[in-house]
Design an enzyme around this catalytic site. Structure first.
Site, short mmCIF file in Angstrom:
data_model
loop_
_atom_site.label_atom_id
_atom_site.label_comp_id
_atom_site.label_asym_id
_atom_site.label_seq_id
_atom_site.Cartn_x
_atom_site.Cartn_y
_atom_site.Cartn_z
N GLU A 199 47.54 -83.04 -2.76
CA GLU A 199 48.88 -82.66 -2.30
C GLU A 199 49.67 -81.93 -3.38
O GLU A 199 50.89 -81.80 -3.30
CB GLU A 199 49.62 -83.92 -1.83
N HIS A 209 54.43 -89.18 -0.44
CA HIS A 209 54.11 -88.52 -1.71
C HIS A 209 54.80 -89.32 -2.82
O HIS A 209 55.87 -89.87 -2.61
CB HIS A 209 54.69 -87.09 -1.77
N CYS A 267 60.96 -81.43 -3.22
CA CYS A 267 59.87 -80.88 -2.40
C CYS A 267 59.96 -79.38 -2.34
O CYS A 267 58.94 -78.69 -2.17
CB CYS A 267 59.97 -81.36 -0.95
O1 SUG Z 1 54.00 -82.74 4.24
N1 SUG Z 1 56.81 -82.36 6.30
C1 SUG Z 1 56.22 -82.28 4.99
C2 SUG Z 1 57.21 -82.70 3.94
C3 SUG Z 1 56.71 -82.42 2.56
C4 SUG Z 1 57.61 -82.97 1.50
N2 SUG Z 1 57.12 -82.66 0.23
C5 SUG Z 1 57.15 -83.45 -0.85
N3 SUG Z 1 57.41 -84.70 -0.80
N4 SUG Z 1 56.81 -82.92 -2.00
C6 SUG Z 1 54.96 -83.15 4.91
O2 SUG Z 1 54.96 -84.25 5.49
C7 SUG Z 1 56.92 -82.01 8.71
C8 SUG Z 1 56.67 -80.88 9.67
C9 SUG Z 1 57.08 -81.21 11.06
O3 SUG Z 1 57.00 -82.38 11.46
O4 SUG Z 1 57.51 -80.27 11.78
C10 SUG Z 1 56.24 -81.82 7.36
O5 SUG Z 1 55.21 -81.16 7.28
#
Ligand code: SUG
Length: 448
Positions: free
Chosen positions: A174, A250, A371
């Site tokens: 990730e 994460h 993020c």
């Molecule tokens: O991978 N959300 C992302 C959020 C990422 C956050 N990043 C960090 N923590 N670094 C994920 O879960 C949601 C998309 C949706 O549901 O439409 C999404 O992909």
């Protein structure tokens, strides 16, 4: 030589929507199917970039991806013209169309893991694109991510790029969301801290019961090997499986580090004391003095952390050595978190100031300030070798704001994703963007 931490923020793409695609990410699941506002999302992100630039921090921008990803839909058997592919997917497999439309590449903390040149065997800055193998909608990001990073950091003398790890769950990676670097100064050798959720090959490590652990130990170890990191410059730690089961998908949802400081929640890790001791002794070997700031569960619960994104903040070094915390508005609306932050900044410790940003559009999908940015520590020479088109300036901010105003819709629901016109709008916008950012051809529609 001078060195910097440059924050490259993901520009939110024109299809930003709430698809409910990320099982284990509480915000993504609970806002599923709500209507989104892509224009507001992109402007909120740009406002943060501009504010950090105005405060004197080095700021860059990372381009969004081509969505809907028609090529990904074709790989799943949809055929005909682009419009027919979209219409057929909408009719027969709406979840797949939604996944192919996700603007999730905006969370660029997941784009790649980056090791600065002072840590690597060949003295270059190393990038490994993350395979994001845990979620289909994210697993389709890395080929374009690699091309965009290649166009931003194009100088082979200074920058080395590695393809994403094998796309299987055993190497689930990730990117920087599970990676932090500690150092005395950005240009000096540091300690790279890799946090994994489970081991794929060693059954002695515990694993969460409910939600997936996205990052494996073996993926982290592979990245460290690819980057040529010294054993003395690396620390591995396991995320507490029980916090993953509470929505900490994460590690950057429960801990953030910068310079010599780790800011973390009491329940974030397994074997915390051993890990802190290792970080401390390894950082001491490169001349640093490790400091940890632990937030006790009695002050802020894991649930508070997940709802407010207190730890998904940007911890930034100011010229006087003190630090600034960039938090989302949701921290101010959580009474316990806000009270904790008042106490923290008033205590005379290293974290002296908090600045609040409205990132609600991104937050509703589980993406906070941290993020939205990929950190790249660079010395002066390396910074000069970065494609200047992606470094934020006042004129670039103006161009990007106008570009968003011209091309983005202010409302997006599932029905809009089925509109073939959206694809043409997005391609037109992105074609213009690659000219603004001087990226060359990076998108499938520009290459094929
Ligand atoms: O991978 N959300 C992302 C959020 C990422 C956050 N990043 C960090 N923590 N670094 C994920 O879960 C949601 C998309 C949706 O549901 O439409 C999404 O992909």
């Amino acid at each position: 030589m001078k060195s910097y931490e440059v924050n490259f923020d993901g520009l939110v793409g024109p299809t930003h929507n709430y698809g409910g695609l990320s099982y284990g990410n509480v915000a993504s699941q609970s806002n599923s199917q709500q209507s989104s506002n892509p224009k507001e999302a992109a402007l909120q992100g740009l406002a943060k970039m501009k504010a950090l630039m105005d405060m004197g921090f080095q700021q860059g921008v990372l381009a969004p991806q081509e969505r809907p990803d028609v090529a990904a839909l074709r790989r799943l058997g949809f055929a005909g013209s682009d419009a027919q592919v979209i219409q057929q997917a909408a009719k027969e497999a709406m979840p797949l169309l939604v996944a192919s439309c996700s603007a999730s590449s905006m969370w660029v903390a997941n784009a790649a893991t980056v090791s600065p040149s002072a840590d690597t065997a060949d003295g270059r800055v190393h990038f490994t694109a993350a395979n994001l193998n845990c979620k289909y909608h994210r697993s389709i990001e890395h080929p374009t991510t690699s091309r965009v990073l290649g166009a931003m950091f194009a100088n082979q003398h200074h920058f080395a790029h590695h393809a994403a790890l094998p796309a299987v769950a055993q190497f689930g990676d990730e990117g920087a969301a599970n990676h932090t670097r500690f150092c005395r100064a950005y240009g000096e050798a540091g300690v790279e801290f890799f946090v994994f959720g489970r081991s794929a090959f060693d059954t002695r490590y515990p694993a969460p019961q409910k939600y997936p652990a996205r990052q494996t130990l073996e993926a982290s170890q592979a990245v460290a090997r690819l980057h040529g990191l010294r054993e003395e410059g690396v620390v591995y730690a396991q995320q507490n499986p029980s916090v993953i089961d509470q929505g900490v998908f994460h590690n950057d949802v429960i801990a953030v580090g910068n310079g010599e400081v780790l800011f973390y929640h009491e329940d974030a890790f397994l074997e915390t004391d051993k890990m802190l001791a290792e970080l401390s002794s390894k950082l001491a070997k490169v001349g640093g003095k490790f400091q940890s700031v632990c937030v006790p569960r009695s002050a802020v619960t894991v649930d508070d952390a997940v709802r407010s994104y207190l730890f998904n903040s940007q911890l930034l070094s100011r010229p006087d050595g003190s630090m600034l915390l960039i938090v989302p508005e949701e921290c101010r609306s959580n009474e316990r978190v806000w009270q904790y932050l008042q106490g923290l900044t008033g205590a005379g410790g290293v974290i002296r100031e908090v600045k609040v940003f409205d990132l609600k559009q991104s937050m509703q999908n589980g993406g906070g300030p941290a993020c939205l940015r990929l950190r790249v520590a660079l010395n002066e020479t390396e910074l000069a070798a970065v494609n200047p088109g992606v470094i934020m300036t006042a004129p670039l901010y103006d161009s990007l704001t106008q570009w968003v105003e011209r091309h983005y819709r202010d409302r997006m629901t599932e029905n809009d994703l089925a509109d073939p016109q959206l694809l043409l709008e997005c391609r037109g916008a992105l074609d213009e963007l690659t000219q603004i950012l001087k990226l060359g051809a990076v998108y499938p529609f520009q290459i094929n």
